[in-house]
Design a protein around this motif. Structure first.
Motif, PDB file in Angstrom:
ATOM      1  N   LEU A   6      22.219  17.772 -17.683  1.00 33.91           N
ATOM      2  CA  LEU A   6      21.338  18.000 -16.543  1.00 33.91           C
ATOM      3  C   LEU A   6      22.026  17.536 -15.257  1.00 33.91           C
ATOM      4  CD1 LEU A   6      19.515  16.609 -19.082  1.00 33.91           C
ATOM      5  CD2 LEU A   6      17.742  17.582 -17.660  1.00 33.91           C
ATOM      6  N   LEU A   8      21.394  16.605 -10.861  1.00 36.05           N
ATOM      7  CA  LEU A   8      20.508  16.250  -9.760  1.00 36.05           C
ATOM      8  C   LEU A   8      21.379  15.684  -8.652  1.00 36.05           C
ATOM      9  CD1 LEU A   8      17.558  15.672  -8.678  1.00 36.05           C
ATOM     10  CD2 LEU A   8      17.769  13.443  -9.767  1.00 36.05           C
ATOM     11  N   PRO A  90      16.310  17.247  -4.561  1.00 34.16           N
ATOM     12  CA  PRO A  90      16.470  18.363  -5.504  1.00 34.16           C
ATOM     13  C   PRO A  90      17.722  19.173  -5.207  1.00 34.16           C
ATOM     14  CG  PRO A  90      14.753  18.856  -3.900  1.00 34.16           C
ATOM     15  CD  PRO A  90      15.190  17.436  -3.651  1.00 34.16           C
ATOM     16  N   ALA A  94      16.549  24.330  -7.026  1.00 35.51           N
ATOM     17  CA  ALA A  94      15.453  23.790  -7.827  1.00 35.51           C
ATOM     18  C   ALA A  94      14.126  24.411  -7.403  1.00 35.51           C
ATOM     19  CB  ALA A  94      15.385  22.279  -7.678  1.00 35.51           C
ATOM     20  N   LYS A  95      13.263  24.579  -8.392  1.00 37.71           N
ATOM     21  CA  LYS A  95      11.909  25.045  -8.116  1.00 37.71           C
ATOM     22  C   LYS A  95      11.091  23.873  -7.583  1.00 37.71           C
ATOM     23  CE  LYS A  95      12.222  28.315 -11.896  1.00 37.71           C
ATOM     24  NZ  LYS A  95      12.104  28.331 -13.345  1.00 37.71           N
ATOM     25  N   GLU A  96       9.964  24.186  -6.980  1.00 35.98           N
ATOM     26  CA  GLU A  96       9.074  23.158  -6.449  1.00 35.98           C
ATOM     27  C   GLU A  96       8.738  22.137  -7.540  1.00 35.98           C
ATOM     28  OE1 GLU A  96       6.951  21.113  -3.665  1.00 35.98           O
ATOM     29  OE2 GLU A  96       8.076  22.955  -3.258  1.00 35.98           O
ATOM     30  N   GLU A  98      10.759  20.291  -9.286  1.00 36.13           N
ATOM     31  CA  GLU A  98      11.835  20.037 -10.258  1.00 36.13           C
ATOM     32  C   GLU A  98      12.773  18.957  -9.742  1.00 36.13           C
ATOM     33  OE1 GLU A  98      13.217  23.671 -13.061  1.00 36.13           O
ATOM     34  OE2 GLU A  98      13.705  23.902 -10.951  1.00 36.13           O
ATOM     35  N   LYS A  99      13.176  18.097 -10.638  1.00 36.35           N
ATOM     36  CA  LYS A  99      14.179  17.090 -10.305  1.00 36.35           C
ATOM     37  C   LYS A  99      15.461  17.410 -11.082  1.00 36.35           C
ATOM     38  CE  LYS A  99      12.954  12.761  -9.659  1.00 36.35           C
ATOM     39  NZ  LYS A  99      12.382  11.416  -9.733  1.00 36.35           N
ATOM     40  N   TRP A 100      15.598  16.822 -12.258  1.00 33.57           N
ATOM     41  CA  TRP A 100      16.766  17.088 -13.089  1.00 33.57           C
ATOM     42  C   TRP A 100      16.709  18.524 -13.589  1.00 33.57           C
ATOM     43  CZ3 TRP A 100      20.840  13.904 -13.597  1.00 33.57           C
ATOM     44  CH2 TRP A 100      20.676  12.563 -13.239  1.00 33.57           C
ATOM     45  N   ILE A 101      17.815  19.256 -13.429  1.00 29.82           N
ATOM     46  CA  ILE A 101      17.897  20.655 -13.840  1.00 29.82           C
ATOM     47  C   ILE A 101      18.809  20.760 -15.068  1.00 29.82           C
ATOM     48  CG2 ILE A 101      18.586  22.990 -13.154  1.00 29.82           C
ATOM     49  CD1 ILE A 101      16.276  21.931 -11.477  1.00 29.82           C
TER      50      ILE A 101
END
Length: 110
Positions: A6, A8, A90, A94-96, A98-101
């Motif tokens: 992930l 961030l 973010p 990132a979507k609204e 979302e933190k870790w992708i």
């Protein structure tokens, strides 16, 4: 065993980055308990500049949805997440909320 990677970003401020790293040298015991209790067997975070990269190894039964639900009901985890957001930002895609992708694996040697 499953493996997830992930990403961030941190806010690009050397003082904030230093403080963020200090928190991660002494992670609260309740946070470590939450991590282990969710089926995460190993977690590592690496940094370059203000980009963070996390590697998680989990049990086969691990679920991000179950972890999220447990975290939502855990006051100490919510306190930690609120505190960490002081340092984090973010990724641009990132979507609204979302933190870790979760990252896509694009190469592997065998």
């Amino acid at each position: 065993m499953k493996k997830y990677c992930l990403a961030l970003d941190l806010k690009n401020d050397p003082a904030l980055i230093k403080e963020y790293e200090a928190y991660h040298k002494a992670v609260w015991p309740e946070i470590l308990e939450s991590i282990k209790g969710s089926g995460i067997e190993s977690m590592e975070i690496f940094r370059t500049g203000n980009r963070l990269f996390m590697i998680m190894e989990t049990t086969d039964s691990f679920s991000f949805e179950a972890k999220g639900a447990a975290d939502a009901g855990n006051e100490k985890v919510q306190e930690w997440e609120k505190l960490m957001w002081k340092f984090q930002q973010p990724l641009p895609w990132a979507k609204e909320g979302e933190k870790w992708i979760i990252m896509d694996k694009i190469f592997e040697t065998n």
